[in-house]
Enzyme design. Structure first.
Site: not given
Ligand code: RIB
Length: 319
Positions: A48, A221, A257-258
């Site tokens: 992601n 940080g 968050g990703d």
């Molecule tokens: O941060 C979300 C992710 O967490 C999802 O896409 C899932 O695969 C887990 O890794």
């Protein structure tokens, strides 16, 4: 704005197929409920973050493992569609990582990950990619691959002076040496409380105290992700600043968050200040929660800048 010629971002981490059901609420222990939809979406915290970077137009490579199953090729294609270089993603016997996700009507989720091929990302996988890691302007990782591999990555990054952004999720004990080798640590509130407690701090839910507790453990940080309440930034220059989230209607927060991490890295790599980078990342994450799925929700640069400059910015930013 994005300098295409700048050094690549390298992501070392997990690649999962997300098996997602939508339901009114997240079931309680022992509760059986009906869901309304079932879909599969490419996900995994590592993949992601790589897709978030690629969609924003910055060069990005992924190091990871896929299973030799039907999901593996779909997951590779999703990375490549976003412009992620997958030459360092190997296919390994067995199954790909999967995540079972329930998305509630509020947009919140609960996630169970089965690691599959992600558990086989070894320190040796990094050694054969030393040149790629050395070439990076920044390396991003998370905790969905083995800890010994993350420890080794941190040593490599330190040796070659490559900044390491660690998303410490899912929460797991971290060694003091690892924390000292991290440039950016990016927990959410739950994870920050876990780490602060393990460091002996009784920070409760106060984000400033959490931030200071984590900074005291060594990272240069900390970006403490507070979901709809934005992010609390801190670093060793004395910066302590809250950056608010954009007021959007959340459909699905999976991968937000990703998205934030990928965009934060892109901002930092392209000459934005820490605060500008966090605002840019908040805009990207804000755009991402308005769509379903993880990788499928990552915005491109135009969408991110549209929200950033939309005038939707709240005025309650405070230090
Ligand atoms: O941060 C979300 C992710 O967490 C999802 O896409 C899932 O695969 C887990 O890794």
């Amino acid at each position: 704005m994005i300098d295409k010629a700048s050094k690549p971002i390298v992501v070392v981490g997990s690649i999962n197929m997300d098996l997602v059901v939508k339901a009114d609420h997240i079931p309680l222990p022992g509760e059986t409920i009906f869901g309304s939809h079932f879909q599969t979406f490419p996900g995994g915290k590592g993949a992601n973050q790589a897709v978030a970077v690629g969609r924003l137009g910055h060069p990005v490579s992924m190091i990871g493992r896929l299973g030799a199953d039907g999901f593996g090729e779909q997951l590779r294609l999703s990375l490549e569609d976003a412009g992620v270089d997958t030459q360092a993603v190997t296919t390994t016997p067995g199954s790909s990582g999967v995540a079972l996700i329930v998305v509630a009507a509020s947009g919140e989720n609960s996630i169970v990950v089965v690691s599959g091929a992600n558990a086989l990302v070894t320190p040796g996988d990094l050694d054969v990619q030393i040149d790629l890691i050395r070439s990076a302007g920044m390396v991003l990782t998370q905790l969905e691959i083995p800890m010994e591999t993350i420890e080794h990555l941190a040593v490599i990054c330190e040796r070659y002076g490559v900044p390491l952004m660690l998303d410490p999720a899912p929460a797991a004990p971290l060694s003091p040496q690892l924390l000292k080798r991290v440039s950016w640590m990016t927990p959410n509130e739950t994870e920050a409380a876990f780490y602060a407690k393990s460091l002996g701090s009784d920070a409760g839910a106060d984000s400033l105290i959490l931030l200071r507790a984590l900074l005291g453990a060594g990272p240069q940080g900390v970006a403490l992700k507070l979901g709809g309440n934005g992010v609390h930034l801190g670093d060793h220059t004395g910066l302590e600043q809250r950056v608010p989230a954009f007021p959007v209607k959340a459909i699905d927060t999976t991968g937000a968050g990703d998205c934030f991490n990928g965009a934060l890295a892109v901002g930092l790599m392209n000459g934005m200040s820490t605060i500008e980078s966090a605002r840019f990342a908040a805009a990207a994450a804000g755009a991402s929660v308005t769509r379903s799925g993880a990788q499928s929700s990552m915005p491109n640069l135009a969408e991110t800048e549209a929200l950033l400059h939309s005038g939707a910015w709240p005025t309650n930013s405070k230090g």
